[in-house]
Scaffold this motif. Structure first.
Motif, PDB file in Angstrom:
ATOM      1  N   ASN A 186       0.705  -1.336  -0.015  1.00 30.61           N
ATOM      2  CA  ASN A 186      -0.143   0.164   0.031  1.00 30.61           C
ATOM      3  C   ASN A 186       0.946   1.285   0.025  1.00 30.61           C
ATOM      4  N   SER A 187       1.786   1.269   0.604  1.00 33.32           N
ATOM      5  CA  SER A 187       2.878   2.480   0.916  1.00 33.32           C
ATOM      6  C   SER A 187       3.549   2.549  -0.454  1.00 33.32           C
ATOM      7  N   VAL A 188       3.736   1.515  -1.172  1.00 30.87           N
ATOM      8  CA  VAL A 188       4.527   1.745  -2.763  1.00 30.87           C
ATOM      9  C   VAL A 188       3.614   2.268  -3.513  1.00 30.87           C
ATOM     10  N   GLN A 189       2.304   1.884  -3.485  1.00 35.41           N
ATOM     11  CA  GLN A 189       1.415   2.473  -4.322  1.00 35.41           C
ATOM     12  C   GLN A 189       1.314   4.055  -4.343  1.00 35.41           C
ATOM     13  N   ARG A 190       1.207   4.360  -2.902  1.00 39.34           N
ATOM     14  CA  ARG A 190       1.142   5.733  -2.715  1.00 39.34           C
ATOM     15  C   ARG A 190       2.296   6.512  -3.296  1.00 39.34           C
ATOM     16  N   ILE A 191       3.521   5.850  -3.062  1.00 41.28           N
ATOM     17  CA  ILE A 191       4.720   6.492  -3.534  1.00 41.28           C
ATOM     18  C   ILE A 191       4.606   6.744  -5.401  1.00 41.28           C
ATOM     19  N   LEU A 192       4.189   5.516  -5.905  1.00 42.19           N
ATOM     20  CA  LEU A 192       4.009   5.594  -7.349  1.00 42.19           C
ATOM     21  C   LEU A 192       2.774   6.331  -7.824  1.00 42.19           C
ATOM     22  N   ALA A 193       2.114   6.728  -6.838  1.00 43.08           N
ATOM     23  CA  ALA A 193       1.168   7.813  -7.377  1.00 43.08           C
ATOM     24  C   ALA A 193       1.451   9.214  -7.503  1.00 43.08           C
ATOM     25  N   LEU A 194       2.803   9.422  -7.102  1.00 42.82           N
ATOM     26  CA  LEU A 194       3.347  10.746  -7.120  1.00 42.82           C
ATOM     27  C   LEU A 194       3.648  11.012  -8.720  1.00 42.82           C
ATOM     28  N   PRO A 195       3.864  12.356  -9.151  1.00 38.51           N
ATOM     29  CA  PRO A 195       4.106  12.342 -10.406  1.00 38.51           C
ATOM     30  C   PRO A 195       5.391  11.588 -11.318  1.00 38.51           C
ATOM     31  N   GLU A 196       5.054  11.342 -12.438  1.00 36.78           N
ATOM     32  CA  GLU A 196       5.840  10.147 -13.081  1.00 36.78           C
ATOM     33  C   GLU A 196       7.399  10.773 -12.953  1.00 36.78           C
ATOM     34  N   GLU A 197       7.446  12.171 -13.111  1.00 30.08           N
ATOM     35  CA  GLU A 197       9.069  12.593 -13.251  1.00 30.08           C
ATOM     36  C   GLU A 197       9.640  12.820 -11.987  1.00 30.08           C
TER      37      GLU A 197
END
Length: 287
Positions: A186-197
């Motif tokens: 779940n934590s990783v998904q939150r990080i991956l929801a940050l802007p792609e750049e």
């Protein structure tokens, strides 16, 4: 805003420490510092921290924060030494109290060891913000590896500690007390929801097979596309099964016993005895 980031790689523990600098001024933060420790002799050394100090002084920087992404189990923090030399406030996640309570019992610390996080200058919670010069830092609570893990997002840079590694190495272990592979996913998904750049700076690199140089900077887009554990839309069920099976085969980190005792104290050693000598404990059959 795009902060300037200087990395320092520690060969002994495969740890990367960072100096994060306001590009419009001289303010900076230090993330995940290292105090060198030789377990066989029980001796500390400040070589790694002195490299950081030399850089900060040569660049004329002002340290405002000394940040810990979590209570590290594989290296000792040099936060107090850096604070004495350079100033700045030491910050960590508020769930340090959970870690202190857990390992206070493991190491039989007694009532003298405070379990309220008071050894740190600041205890961050989800959504908190802080300033590094003109840059605003944002705090994300990203548990899983430990219950107190944070990701610091400063400008376009995210400092993820052990939550994510480089895409060809994957993710952190979750088998320490208070860890959870489901929470990590779940934590990783939150990080991956940050802007792609968004630039991602990892806490360790272990030079996986097929790569001949250490790396520590990637992006959200690269992680989403190719992280071997969570990339390409990996499901939570598959990740949890993989992570739990993998963790069951891992040995404890070599420096876990000294690291936890020191790092849960914000990098301070336990209180010396009446002769001024400092001792670390080795609990038997506890981990």
């Amino acid at each position: 805003m795009q902060p300037a980031v200087k990395a320092f790689f520690d060969d002994a523990t495969n740890t990367i420490s960072y100096v994060v600098r306001d590009p419009q001024g001289s303010s900076c933060a230090i993330v995940d510092s290292v105090l060198d420790f030789d377990y066989a002799s029980g001796r500390t050394d400040t070589r790694s921290a002195d490299e950081v100090i030399a850089y900060v002084e040569a660049e004329g920087l002002k340290v405002e924060w000394i940040l810990e992404t979590h209570v590290h189990a594989d290296h000792l923090s040099a936060a107090p030494y850096l604070q004495e030399r350079l100033g700045g406030k030491i910050g960590i996640g508020e769930n340090i109290t959970i870690v202190q309570d857990t390992f206070g019992k493991v190491f039989n610390e007694g009532t003298e060891f405070q379990r309220d996080g008071s050894q740190f200058d600041a205890l961050f919670t989800e959504g908190d913000t802080f300033m590094v010069g003109q840059m605003r830092g944002e705090v994300m609570h990203t548990p899983g590896h430990t219950p107190a893990c944070l990701t610091y997002v400063i400008g376009d840079a995210a400092f993820v500690g052990d939550t994510l590694f480089m895409p060809d190495f994957g993710t952190a272990r979750c088998d320490f007390p208070g860890g959870s592979s489901e929470n990590l996913y779940n934590s990783v998904q939150r990080i991956l929801a940050l802007p792609e750049e968004t630039r991602i700076f990892v806490g360790h690199d272990y030079l996986p097979t097929g790569r001949d140089e250490y790396k520590w900077e990637t992006t959200v887009a690269e992680q989403k596309a190719s992280n071997i554990h969570v990339g390409a839309g990996a499901s939570k069920d598959d990740f949890v099964s993989m992570r739990d099976a993998r963790d069951a085969k891992l040995a404890m980190p070599k420096l876990i016993l000294p690291s936890l005792q020191v790092n849960m104290r914000a990098g301070q050693m336990p209180q010396p005895d009446d002769n001024g000598d400092v001792f670390l404990k080795v609990p038997v059959n506890k981990l």
